[in-house]
Scaffold this active site. Sequence first.
Site, PDB file in Angstrom:
ATOM      1  N   ASP A  94      -7.238 -28.582  30.293  1.00  0.00           N
ATOM      2  CA  ASP A  94      -6.367 -28.255  29.161  1.00  0.00           C
ATOM      3  C   ASP A  94      -7.131 -27.238  28.331  1.00  0.00           C
ATOM      4  OD1 ASP A  94      -4.325 -30.053  29.808  1.00  0.00           O
ATOM      5  OD2 ASP A  94      -5.356 -31.702  28.828  1.00  0.00           O
ATOM      6  N   ASP A 151       7.099 -34.059  31.161  1.00  0.00           N
ATOM      7  CA  ASP A 151       6.448 -34.987  30.229  1.00  0.00           C
ATOM      8  C   ASP A 151       7.464 -36.071  29.908  1.00  0.00           C
ATOM      9  OD1 ASP A 151       4.169 -33.405  30.163  1.00  0.00           O
ATOM     10  OD2 ASP A 151       4.838 -32.247  28.435  1.00  0.00           O
TER      11      ASP A 151
END
EC number: 4.3.2.10
Length: 257
Positions: A12, A131
């Site tokens: 990330d 998600d």
Amino acid sequence: MPLAKRIIPCLDVDKGRVVKGVQFVDIRDAGDPVEVAKKYNEQGADEITFLDITASVEGRETTVQTVEKIAAEVFIPLTVGGGIRTLEDIRTMLNAGADKVSINSAAVKDPEFVKAAAEGFGSQCIVVAIDAKKVSAEGEPPRWEIFTHGGRKPTGIDAIEWAIRMTDYGAGEILLTSMDKDGTKDGFDLAVTRAIADAVPVPVIASGGVGNLQHLVDGVIEGGADAVLAASIFHFGEYTVPQAKEYMQERGVEVRL
């Protein structure tokens, strides 16, 4: 011969640094993306996923340069996501050295974009990232909803139906992150992973919640995932990729050693 299950460390990246948060907030620094990617390449990771979590306009140039640097050093498949909104964005990332791109919010905004992307570049390059958050109450049949914008924006879309639609539109892979589990270290959401793995004909990558090596095994055996993605257990030196592969193999999971 079953296909080997893949271990995918996830980077990330925020403003050019690898970071790790809990449930998409509370960020800590985990190093320079090129160095981190090189380490995983040397350790024998099957792939690397690079998610630009700022993905703001000013961050794009940096991202392209970072992807170019990683691609020059790393010889395993590289998936790049975050801020992929146009066919031009996809072309830019593939030209920079990415093997696949991951599309999330832009797919929800315009599902036809996924179809155009798969037609233009081939399904093997197109990953749709989902998600998902559990929205059903206790005692109700389980139901998960899609959230976008780093997990902040509810969409009202059912996660399983969405996964099916995205593969119909040409997504070659689903990257499934459980918003409830992300960063918690208490394991994948196996129920949603299994539900989506059973519903779609393409590989599913399980993400969100890995805290130990048994969680990786569970993701594959109970969750039915084709690949498992993890960040903090690798970034902060708790485990190495070879340890993870050895552990999985000892428990009957086919991996590439």
